[in-house]
Write a protein that holds these residues in place. Structure first.
Motif, mmCIF file in Angstrom:
data_model
loop_
_atom_site.group_PDB
_atom_site.id
_atom_site.type_symbol
_atom_site.label_atom_id
_atom_site.label_comp_id
_atom_site.label_asym_id
_atom_site.label_seq_id
_atom_site.Cartn_x
_atom_site.Cartn_y
_atom_site.Cartn_z
ATOM 1 N N ALA A 149 39.502 3.746 55.505
ATOM 2 C CA ALA A 149 39.444 4.535 56.812
ATOM 3 C C ALA A 149 40.506 5.550 57.059
ATOM 4 O O ALA A 149 40.245 6.737 57.521
ATOM 5 C CB ALA A 149 39.196 3.623 57.733
ATOM 6 N N GLU B 158 37.218 5.704 66.610
ATOM 7 C CA GLU B 158 36.022 4.959 66.230
ATOM 8 C C GLU B 158 35.965 4.617 64.854
ATOM 9 O O GLU B 158 35.217 3.503 64.436
ATOM 10 C CB GLU B 158 34.797 5.774 66.605
ATOM 11 C CG GLU B 158 34.591 6.289 68.126
ATOM 12 C CD GLU B 158 34.420 4.717 68.758
ATOM 13 O OE1 GLU B 158 33.524 3.752 68.451
ATOM 14 O OE2 GLU B 158 34.855 4.473 69.913
ATOM 15 N N LEU B 159 36.398 5.391 63.965
ATOM 16 C CA LEU B 159 36.503 5.154 62.637
ATOM 17 C C LEU B 159 37.246 4.038 62.264
ATOM 18 O O LEU B 159 36.991 3.149 61.210
ATOM 19 C CB LEU B 159 36.835 6.467 61.691
ATOM 20 C CG LEU B 159 37.197 6.366 60.388
ATOM 21 C CD1 LEU B 159 35.889 6.121 59.573
ATOM 22 C CD2 LEU B 159 37.902 7.476 59.480
ATOM 23 N N PHE C 131 35.717 0.612 62.953
ATOM 24 C CA PHE C 131 34.387 0.262 62.128
ATOM 25 C C PHE C 131 34.295 -1.186 61.908
ATOM 26 O O PHE C 131 33.147 -1.720 61.810
ATOM 27 C CB PHE C 131 34.406 1.120 60.957
ATOM 28 C CG PHE C 131 33.201 1.069 60.080
ATOM 29 C CD1 PHE C 131 31.896 1.689 60.743
ATOM 30 C CD2 PHE C 131 33.125 0.278 59.104
ATOM 31 C CE1 PHE C 131 30.777 1.580 60.024
ATOM 32 C CE2 PHE C 131 32.031 0.637 58.141
ATOM 33 C CZ PHE C 131 30.817 0.957 58.800
ATOM 34 N N ASP C 132 35.313 -1.574 61.306
ATOM 35 C CA ASP C 132 35.271 -3.073 60.795
ATOM 36 C C ASP C 132 35.590 -4.085 61.933
ATOM 37 O O ASP C 132 35.460 -5.162 61.855
ATOM 38 C CB ASP C 132 36.432 -3.336 59.773
ATOM 39 C CG ASP C 132 35.757 -2.923 58.158
ATOM 40 O OD1 ASP C 132 34.715 -2.437 58.338
ATOM 41 O OD2 ASP C 132 36.858 -2.545 57.537
ATOM 42 N N ASP C 133 35.749 -3.768 63.348
ATOM 43 C CA ASP C 133 36.004 -4.762 64.371
ATOM 44 C C ASP C 133 34.523 -5.228 64.650
ATOM 45 O O ASP C 133 33.362 -4.658 64.417
ATOM 46 C CB ASP C 133 36.580 -3.930 65.361
ATOM 47 C CG ASP C 133 37.999 -3.922 65.343
ATOM 48 O OD1 ASP C 133 38.449 -4.455 64.292
ATOM 49 O OD2 ASP C 133 38.491 -3.065 66.156
ATOM 50 N N GLY D 11 31.912 -2.847 66.211
ATOM 51 C CA GLY D 11 31.478 -1.707 65.585
ATOM 52 C C GLY D 11 31.739 -0.557 66.043
ATOM 53 O O GLY D 11 32.592 -0.326 67.027
ATOM 54 N N ILE D 12 31.063 0.616 65.508
ATOM 55 C CA ILE D 12 31.255 1.917 66.097
ATOM 56 C C ILE D 12 30.503 2.119 67.324
ATOM 57 O O ILE D 12 29.131 2.126 67.245
ATOM 58 C CB ILE D 12 30.928 2.995 65.016
ATOM 59 C CG1 ILE D 12 31.966 2.698 63.766
ATOM 60 C CG2 ILE D 12 31.163 4.289 65.660
ATOM 61 C CD1 ILE D 12 31.939 3.806 62.901
ATOM 62 N N SER D 13 31.206 2.505 68.382
ATOM 63 C CA SER D 13 30.198 2.743 69.608
ATOM 64 C C SER D 13 31.375 3.535 70.691
ATOM 65 O O SER D 13 32.488 3.303 70.666
ATOM 66 C CB SER D 13 29.794 1.594 70.280
ATOM 67 O OG SER D 13 30.585 0.776 70.740
#
Length: 174
Positions: free
Chosen positions: A30, A68-69, A72-74, A77-79
């Motif tokens: 990332a 946001e990138l 990503f793995d949290d 998610g991406i939002s």
């Protein structure tokens, strides 16, 4: 160099902000993808001097993208919705204020560096231009002058002696 400096500051700020907010360290892929994206965008913008507003808006957009990138793995998610990073600065309004504050300070710092760089380049250009004006110009030999041949004028009477003029109205069409 400007692109590398902007990219390094932008990605480092995003990583440190993500860690300070209680998030897990972003994955190396990332960070690499974010760095490459920021580098590509800033390379496209690096052709001329940029204003503080342009730098601030670009930095804000890149911070949002990197945030946001890196998230990503949290689990969230991406939002663009508010998502926490463990309960510290990562909650709601605190995260937004932290991002905006860091972006404003860093944008101001980068715009001052941009202005200083362009002032230095303009001064160097003036100095170089003055130094080049002191150099003797190479002499370019002038092309040889050609003198047009003089032609003696011929009297009009001699030219028109054997001329027949049959000018008149056109013949009617048959």
């Amino acid at each position: 160099m400007r692109t590398a400096a902007f990219s390094a500051v932008c990605v480092t700020l995003a990583v440190l902000g993500h860690l300070a907010a209680g998030g897990s360290g972003p994955e190396s892929w990332a960070v690499a993808a974010g760095g490459a994206t920021v580098m590509a965008l800033t390379t496209a913008l690096a052709g001329r001097e940029r204003s503080a507003t342009t730098i601030g808006v670009t930095l804000s957009g890149m911070q949002l993208f990197l945030h946001e990138l890196f998230a990503f793995d949290d689990p969230s998610g991406i939002s663009l919705a508010v998502h926490g990073h463990g309960g510290r600065l990562g909650e709601g309004l605190g995260m937004i204020i932290a991002h905006l504050t860091a972006t404003l300070i860093t944008g101001w710092w980068l715009s001052r560096g941009e202005a200083a760089l362009w002032a230095l380049l303009r001064a160097a250009g003036r100095r170089l231009g003055a130094a080049l004006r002191l150099l003797p110009l190479p002499s370019i030999p002038a092309p040889p002058r050609t003198v047009p041949a003089t032609v003696a004028p011929v009297p009009a009477g001699r030219l028109l002696r054997h001329t027949v003029s049959r000018r008149g109205p056109p013949l009617p069409a048959v």
